[in-house]
Design an enzyme around this catalytic site. Structure first.
Site, short mmCIF file in Angstrom:
data_model
loop_
_atom_site.label_atom_id
_atom_site.label_comp_id
_atom_site.label_asym_id
_atom_site.label_seq_id
_atom_site.Cartn_x
_atom_site.Cartn_y
_atom_site.Cartn_z
N SER A 144 9.12 3.15 3.42
CA SER A 144 8.32 4.52 3.97
C SER A 144 9.28 4.89 4.99
O SER A 144 10.15 4.25 5.76
CB SER A 144 7.16 4.31 4.40
N TYR A 157 -0.25 1.38 9.21
CA TYR A 157 0.65 1.63 8.19
C TYR A 157 1.90 1.25 8.78
O TYR A 157 2.85 0.80 7.98
CB TYR A 157 0.40 2.85 7.74
#
Length: 252
Positions: A144, A157
């Protein structure tokens, strides 16, 4: 790729979003694909988008070792081998929760899915690729933008995505003797249900809530396919694909 019909992929999180887009891209390009996810009905919907292709829907919670073992066993039983793992399953967790208010259960859920699940699938793929004949294969981990730079209130995350970068490097090194190529794609603001809130407004480092641009998820799928179809003598170690004007370069 000289014989697409012989190429077998496992795609986790294949029931929606990036996983669905990548699975359909591969299926339409002639790959056989094991579709893994927690909801069988969404996996069947993905398969229906490429009805002429060879697919296998396998209900899988990647955080459960027995589920992962069953996924790869079913894939090999059906297709004979594994040439590609797209390690995509993941969760944002409770977005927008300050770290001091974050429950341990929420933290653990994100770590179990994003990091432990990725490891379990990579380990299963690695074992299969090492032993099969011809030996080798490719693993592509879905990192990501958050593997580089965090958003506010995103500790679980961000921590897992940073950890994925280290895992990718370690797997890439350890896979060399067995023709196992490992890379990572870091994606920013692909248009999916998970990122729908970005267009209405996302919290920025300065405290403002600002709409962010998104890109077509099909562009991500084509990038993954390019990485997947390289010969094993070549590898995209890291690729960053993002909406051109999203606030990443210069974030914060």
């Amino acid at each position: 790729m000289t014989d697409r019909q012989s190429k077998i992929a496992v795609v986790t999180g294949a029931g929606s979003g990036i996983g669905r887009a990548v699975a359909v891209e591969l299926l339409r390009a002639g790959w056989s694909v094991a579709l893994a996810g927690r909801r069988p009905e969404t996996l069947e919907e993905t398969a229906a988008l490429a009805p002429e292709a060879a697919s296998l829907a396998a209900r899988t919670d990647v955080a459960r070792p027995d589920d992962v073992a069953a996924l790869f066993a079913a894939t090999v039983e059906r297709f004979g081998r594994v040439d590609l793992l797209f390690n995509n399953a993941g969760t944002l967790g409770p977005g927008g929760v300050p770290v001091e208010d974050l429950s341990y259960e929420a933290w653990r859920h994100v770590v179990d899915t994003n990091l432990n699940g990725t490891f379990l699938c990579a380990q299963a793929a690695y074992r299969q690729m090492k032993e099969q004949d011809p030996q080798g294969g490719r693993i592509i981990n879905n990192g990501s933008i958050s593997a580089h730079t965090p958003r506010p209130h995103s500790a679980p995350y961000t921590a897992t995505k940073h950890a994925l970068t280290g895992l990718t490097k370690a797997l890439s090194l350890d896979g060399r003797p067995y023709r196992i190529a490992v890379g990572q794609i870091d994606i920013g603001n692909a248009a999916t249900d998970m990122t729908a809130r970005m267009e209405s407004g996302a919290l920025q480092a300065n405290g403002e809530v600002v709409p962010e641009p998104v890109m077509d998820v099909a562009d991500v799928a084509r990038t993954v396919r390019h990485m997947a179809e390289l010969p094993l003598e070549a590898n995209v170690q890291f690729a960053t694909v993002l909406a051109t004007t999203m606030p990443y370069v210069g974030r914060g």
